[in-house]
Design a protein around this motif. Structure first.
Motif, PDB file in Angstrom:
ATOM      1  N   GLN A   1       1.620  -3.134  -0.636  1.00  2.95           N
ATOM      2  CA  GLN A   1       2.532  -2.228  -1.326  1.00  2.95           C
ATOM      3  C   GLN A   1       1.767  -1.266  -2.231  1.00  2.95           C
ATOM      4  O   GLN A   1       2.135  -0.111  -2.377  1.00  2.95           O
ATOM      5  CB  GLN A   1       3.540  -3.035  -2.155  1.00  2.95           C
ATOM      6  CG  GLN A   1       4.521  -3.844  -1.316  1.00  2.95           C
ATOM      7  CD  GLN A   1       5.534  -4.591  -2.178  1.00  2.95           C
ATOM      8  OE1 GLN A   1       5.721  -4.265  -3.346  1.00  2.95           O
ATOM      9  NE2 GLN A   1       6.190  -5.591  -1.583  1.00  2.95           N
ATOM     10  N   THR A   2       0.686  -1.746  -2.830  1.00  2.64           N
ATOM     11  CA  THR A   2      -0.092  -0.900  -3.741  1.00  2.64           C
ATOM     12  C   THR A   2      -1.062  -0.009  -2.974  1.00  2.64           C
ATOM     13  O   THR A   2      -1.590  -0.409  -1.934  1.00  2.64           O
ATOM     14  CB  THR A   2      -0.865  -1.766  -4.740  1.00  2.64           C
ATOM     15  OG1 THR A   2      -1.631  -0.904  -5.605  1.00  2.64           O
ATOM     16  CG2 THR A   2      -1.840  -2.702  -4.036  1.00  2.64           C
ATOM     17  N   LYS A   3      -1.298   1.147  -3.511  1.00  4.15           N
ATOM     18  CA  LYS A   3      -2.305   2.057  -2.947  1.00  4.15           C
ATOM     19  C   LYS A   3      -3.638   1.917  -3.680  1.00  4.15           C
ATOM     20  O   LYS A   3      -4.647   2.496  -3.266  1.00  4.15           O
ATOM     21  CB  LYS A   3      -1.831   3.516  -3.052  1.00  4.15           C
ATOM     22  CG  LYS A   3      -0.532   3.793  -2.296  1.00  4.15           C
ATOM     23  CD  LYS A   3      -0.672   3.529  -0.809  1.00  4.15           C
ATOM     24  CE  LYS A   3       0.628   3.825  -0.072  1.00  4.15           C
ATOM     25  NZ  LYS A   3       0.540   3.471   1.374  1.00  4.15           N
TER      26      LYS A   3
ATOM     27  N   ILE B   1       3.973  -4.957   2.208  1.00  2.00           N
ATOM     28  CA  ILE B   1       5.237  -4.231   2.344  1.00  2.00           C
ATOM     29  C   ILE B   1       6.225  -5.142   3.060  1.00  2.00           C
ATOM     30  O   ILE B   1       5.821  -6.087   3.756  1.00  2.00           O
ATOM     31  CB  ILE B   1       5.049  -2.929   3.153  1.00  2.00           C
ATOM     32  CG1 ILE B   1       4.503  -3.254   4.558  1.00  2.00           C
ATOM     33  CG2 ILE B   1       4.149  -1.952   2.417  1.00  2.00           C
ATOM     34  CD1 ILE B   1       4.480  -2.066   5.490  1.00  2.00           C
TER      35      ILE B   1
ATOM     36  N   GLN C   1      11.564 -10.991   5.196  1.00  2.00           N
ATOM     37  CA  GLN C   1      10.681  -9.834   5.208  1.00  2.00           C
ATOM     38  C   GLN C   1       9.272 -10.122   4.684  1.00  2.00           C
ATOM     39  O   GLN C   1       8.376  -9.310   4.856  1.00  2.00           O
ATOM     40  CB  GLN C   1      11.318  -8.692   4.399  1.00  2.00           C
ATOM     41  CG  GLN C   1      12.520  -8.089   5.104  1.00  2.00           C
ATOM     42  CD  GLN C   1      13.107  -6.920   4.327  1.00  2.00           C
ATOM     43  OE1 GLN C   1      13.094  -6.912   3.089  1.00  2.00           O
ATOM     44  NE2 GLN C   1      13.625  -5.934   5.046  1.00  2.00           N
ATOM     45  N   TYR C   2       9.085 -11.267   4.027  1.00  2.00           N
ATOM     46  CA  TYR C   2       7.750 -11.605   3.510  1.00  2.00           C
ATOM     47  C   TYR C   2       7.202 -12.887   4.145  1.00  2.00           C
ATOM     48  O   TYR C   2       6.171 -13.395   3.734  1.00  2.00           O
ATOM     49  CB  TYR C   2       7.813 -11.741   1.985  1.00  2.00           C
ATOM     50  CG  TYR C   2       8.174 -10.435   1.319  1.00  2.00           C
ATOM     51  CD1 TYR C   2       7.205  -9.465   1.090  1.00  2.00           C
ATOM     52  CD2 TYR C   2       9.498 -10.151   0.973  1.00  2.00           C
ATOM     53  CE1 TYR C   2       7.547  -8.247   0.517  1.00  2.00           C
ATOM     54  CE2 TYR C   2       9.848  -8.947   0.402  1.00  2.00           C
ATOM     55  CZ  TYR C   2       8.862  -7.991   0.178  1.00  2.00           C
ATOM     56  OH  TYR C   2       9.193  -6.792  -0.383  1.00  2.00           O
TER      57      TYR C   2
END
Length: 1017
Positions: A874-876, A972, A983-984
């Motif tokens: 999720q993090t960039k 994500i 979803q995870y």
């Protein structure tokens, strides 16, 4: 008068350890006794020795049981009788047939039938055994008239009431039932124990004929065994002289090949060895080993000869090993000397794919009658004990798991658990079942069945019913025929390079790879993943700390990383001296002269011999006795004391001060027990160089070979990553490009079907064979028509992208597959279906994202191929520094984002700590240290990416990060699922390699206690 005694070698029946059975008999006044373990002679050789010490006449035999029922007891009159019983049992073991109720005719065996199984007619050497509690039956005429054929039968199975309970537990384990379900006939009688001889004789005082018959058997059984004479195949040719002559001729030819015709030092060493080999009658052993290697070479197989055999220049000249003893100053006496009582053996490795061919050659060349695998006793171990005994007491699986996985102090304290613990501890180290030694082969002069019955396991090679220690004790030198995946890596790499690039490499020529410049550069940087045993995080860290850039340093590194050497603190001391050669003094000139290569530290077993020889003045053979006395299972206080006295006497003769000699002996004593054979290290180093050479110059081919030989320390994903970093383009499996194994086309790597979870291996291989026969598949419909595969397996191939050549999306392919295969079973396929034209389906365009493909790959392969794990975060954020920045960050705090590769738990004095290995988003590796206080707040939470905060510590050129904080980063949401709880879920399939070690904490520098300065005397 005890003709039916069981030891604990009567598996899951007898309760008495063999070394306690004979002393018990002596205490009962027994002067002759028989060991008759059930369907085995495993214990007879130790039994004979114990009886000799106790002054008891040993009688050897066997109790023959079939389907839990006692058939008869056999007692060998002599060696011929033992062989007859062995061959009889072997035949039934091989044929998997139950034993007959009536014994066959044995010319040299006394057969005793139990009263309840006595035949109507007996042969001359057959008797009926009558137990004390059966004597009342002699009032019946049918038995009274047969006393002329009867002998005393008092079985011995246990000693005490508690051991009787243990016997019943063993029987329940064997029958796989709870204790209450044990049938009366499943266990022995409550009277099956030894009593003083006079008490036993009192029962039979009114039946002198029975006593006389029993004594007649005792007097006639005279089995003896010569423990001093070698039992291996005596000659490779047909005589000792011709063996010696052939070995000398082959060695001299090999000397020219290895050293040229003018090397006087090598020639003198070789002649010296040949003399000792001839004196000890070991020529045949060398020649048989040479013959096996000759066959291996004729098949184009690669082998590695290692172990103490590499100390022999004769072995080097015969091509058995590739280690030059002169280059490394290896002592032949470490392998073979006049004073060595136990015979040595060669350890030879082949690829795991080729080992069975070698075994078949050995068994066919030297015949199945004379060749067998050594056996081994699989003992009851801690976890298995509590599971087995707990099941007998009826505990449920949850409680069994709790008992097996936790130390006893954490077990529940109830009466049942106490019983499980009490009887479980009694079983510790008891033999539980027989198995095959992993590599030890016996080649016998006489038929193997002269010594033991044989069993035939499913693999198809017969095994003896005694272990390597008994084999050694009774005169067998085993041949260790091993396999390892590292050789498979090398062998397949060479074949792939020739196929892919047209380059043929003679990797057997070790001068090509050993100390090769580019390989040395990789070594010093720890870029060794995939390269045999030097790929582990600990080894790569050691290589970097040493800046290891040459063969001899690698040989030393191979030894000092061994648990014992590291445990003693010598690894830390070696690293210090290697990096600071001017900051220590040699303890004594001998240490500089003989151990200068390792900075005065005894790193190898051979170093003990060197110091004993050059400081103490002991002959090299006596130095080897010193080494053996201080290590291994032969260690005893009496032997150590004798060796110690001899050492000091020799030192005194040489004029050495007592205080100096005492310190040197202390060092020898502390080193000898853990040190590693230098020749073994050297063999490992040579193989590591071969792997490294291929990795350096042909990295893609090498990594594909590693993948196809099922890797090494790491999981598949890491070797795929290595291939990608080397320039390979990684492709998911494809029905037109992939095979069962991973394939290579130029720089394109197609993962093999073998890596797809849930895809049947037979079906995967069938795809390959069908494509070879009838050409590429032109569509999904064509594939379904040709491959009898169900819808679930088709879906696996669709989801991994195996039909991407069709140009259709996964969703379109799923619709087509469903239309064709729903309600259809492959077994109902008809020729008509195969001939029908396929309908054209007009399908909507159903798009899928790259991330959906990545999550498919994680589910099927356990890692993504279409993108990296970093792309799924999720993090960039990718951290503040990269691995390339760490050398300039000593003592600085850094924040990094990294993917977890492996963890290793190790003990410290403050509790368990962890070491982690990671890669950054550029694909470079680095390591972390996690101390107990940090782990308490910031533990590992499984595989994935973490944000790390810690201080960089550079330890002898090797940066590690001491972690203060860390947090696992979320992926994500999986776009394939709508429900948030799913979803995870896929992220949890990402895993790390986990290892642990059970040892004492390593000592701190001040605890090593190795002087860095000369001793003042």
């Amino acid at each position: 008068m005890y003709l039916n005694c069981h030891s604990f070698h009567s598996l899951r029946y007898g309760t008495i350890p063999l070394d306690e059975l004979v002393p018990q008999a002596a205490a009962c006044g027994v002067t002759a006794m028989a060991l008759t373990d059930i369907n085995t002679v495993t214990g007879i050789y130790d039994f004979i020795k114990h009886c000799g010490h106790a002054g008891i006449k040993p009688i050897v035999g066997m109790e023959f049981r079939s389907e839990f029922q006692l058939r008869y007891i056999g007692l060998a009159q002599n060696a011929t009788g033992l062989a007859q019983m062995n061959r009889f049992l072997t035949a039934h073991n091989f044929e998997k047939k139950p034993l007959p109720e009536i014994a066959p005719f044995f010319s040299d065996v006394f057969v005793i039938y139990p009263l309840e199984n006595a035949p109507d007619e007996l042969r001359q050497n057959e008797y009926i055994g009558i137990r004390p509690d059966q004597l009342q039956k002699l009032v019946l005429s049918q038995w009274r008239k047969r006393t002329v054929d009867m002998v005393i039968l008092q079985p011995v199975t246990f000693r005490t009431k508690k051991e009787y309970n243990l016997h019943r537990i063993l029987r329940a384990i064997d029958r796989n039932v709870i204790l209450s379900r044990l049938e009366p006939g499943d266990s022995c009688s409550t009277s099956d124990k030894m009593m003083p001889l006079f008490e036993l004789m009192e029962f039979y005082k009114e039946y002198p004929q029975i006593t006389q018959n029993t004594q007649k058997i005792i007097d006639a059984c005279n089995f003896s065994y010569d423990f001093q004479t070698p039992k291996n195949k005596k000659y490779y040719t047909n005589s000792r002289k011709s063996d010696i002559d052939l070995l000398a001729s082959l060695a001299r030819q090999g000397l020219v090949w290895r050293y040229g015709a003018e090397n006087i030092r090598a020639r003198e060493r070789m002649e010296k060895e040949l003399k000792v080999i001839g004196q000890l009658e070991f020529s045949g052993y060398f020649l048989i080993t040479w013959d096996i290697i000759r066959f291996s070479n004729s098949q184009g197989f690669l082998h590695i000869g290692r172990g103490s055999g590499a100390n022999s220049i004769v072995a080097y000249c015969l091509g058995i090993t590739d280690i030059c003893p002169l280059e490394l100053d290896l002592y032949f006496e470490r392998f073979l000397n006049e004073n060595r009582k136990s015979p040595p053996d060669f350890d030879i490795d082949w690829s795991w794919k080729e080992r069975d061919v070698i075994l078949e050659y050995i068994f066919n060349r030297y015949t199945y009658e004379h060749v067998a695998f050594c056996g081994t006793n699989v003992e009851f171990k801690y976890r298995s004990i509590f599971r087995e005994v707990g099941k007998v007491f009826g505990l449920p699986k949850e409680e069994l798991d709790m008992l097996a996985k936790n130390p006893m102090k954490f077990h529940e304290s109830n009466s049942i658990v106490k019983f499980v613990q009490e009887y479980g501890m009694m079983l510790e180290k008891y033999p539980n079942q027989r198995s095959m030694h992993s590599c030890g082969i016996l080649i016998s002069e006489e038929p193997i069945t002269n010594y033991t019955p044989l069993e035939m396991p499913p693999k198809g090679f017969p095994i003896a019913l005694f272990d390597m220690h008994v084999a050694e004790d009774i005169g067998f030198e085993k041949f260790d025929i091993l396999s390892q995946r590292g050789i498979g890596h090398i062998d397949e790499s060479v074949k792939l390079i020739e196929k892919n690039r047209g380059i043929r490499i003679n990797i057997r020529d070790t001068s090509l790879s050993k100390n090769e410049a580019a390989a040395n550069s990789y070594l010093a940087q720890g870029k060794t993943i995939g390269c045999f045993y030097i790929e582990s995080p600990a080894m790569r860290g050691l290589l970097r700390r040493l800046k290891c850039d040459n063969y001899k340093t690698l040989v030393a590194a191979s030894s000092i990383i061994r648990p014992g050497v590291a445990q003693s603190g010598m690894m830390k001391e070696y690293i210090f001296r290697h990096n600071h050669p001017s900051k220590f003094e040699y303890f004594h000139p001998v240490f500089q002269q003989q151990l200068g290569e390792t900075y005065g530290i005894m790193v190898y077993q051979e170093d003990v011999i060197k110091i004993a020889l050059h400081y103490g003045g002991l002959p090299a053979a006596d130095g080897d006795i010193l080494r053996r006395a201080m290590s291994g299972k032969g260690r005893s206080k009496a032997a150590l004391q004798k060796v110690k006295e001899n050492f000091f006497a020799c030192c005194e003769k040489k004029g050495h001060p007592r205080q100096l000699s005492e310190e040197i002996y202390r060092q020898i004593e502390s080193f000898a027990g853990y040190s590693f054979c230098k020749a073994h290290s050297a063999s490992y180093a040579v193989e590591s160089y071969q792997s490294l050479y291929l990795k350096v110059h042909y990295p893609i081919e090498f990594m594909v070979a590693v993948i196809n030989n099922q890797g090494g320390f790491y999981r598949l994903e890491i070797y795929v990553h290595e291939a990608r970093m080397a320039g390979a383009v990684i492709h998911n499996p494809c029905v037109n490009k992939s095979t069962f194994e991973t394939t290579l086309y130029g720089n394109d790597v197609y993962l093999g079907f073998m890596h797809l979870m849930s895809l049947d291996s037979k079906m995967a291989k069938f795809i390959e064979s069908e494509r070879t026969r009838n050409g590429d598949f032109i569509s999904l419909e064509d594939f379904i028509n040709r491959i009898p595969m169900g819808i679930e397996s088709i879906k696996i191939l669709i989801f991994i992208g195996a039909f991407r050549f069709t140009g259709k999306t996964k969703n379109q392919l799923l619709v087509i597959a469903s239309l064709l295969l729903n309600n259809f079973k492959p077994e109902n396929r008809t020729p008509m279906l195969l001939q029908e034209p396929v309908k054209e389906y007009h399908l909507p365009t159903l798009e899928r994202s790259l991330f959906e493909d990545a999550f498919d790959e994680i589910e099927l392969l356990s890692f993504p191929v279409s993108c990296t794990v970093f792309d799924l975060l999720q993090t960039k954020h990718r951290g503040d520094v990269k691995v390339r920045d760490l050398p300039s960050c000593h003592k600085k705090q850094v924040r990094m984002l990294a993917y977890l590769i492996s963890t290793k738990q190790v003990p410290t004095k403050k509790g368990n700590m962890y070491f982690g290995t990671w890669i950054d988003n550029e694909g470079a590796y680095f390591d972390t240290a996690h101390f107990p206080d940090s782990l308490a707040q910031y533990p590992f939470k499984g595989g994935g990416c973490y944000l790390l905060l810690g201080i960089v510590e550079i330890d002898y050129h090797f940066p590690t990060i001491t972690i203060h904080k860390m947090a696992k980063m979320p992926f994500i949401p999986d776009p394939r699922y709508m429900d948030s709880k799913d979803q995870y879920r896929t992220q949890e399939l990402i895993r790390e390699d986990v290892s642990t070690t059970e040892r004492l904490p390593y000592p701190q520098e001040h605890e090593i206690n190795l002087p860095r300065h000369k001793m003042k005397t």
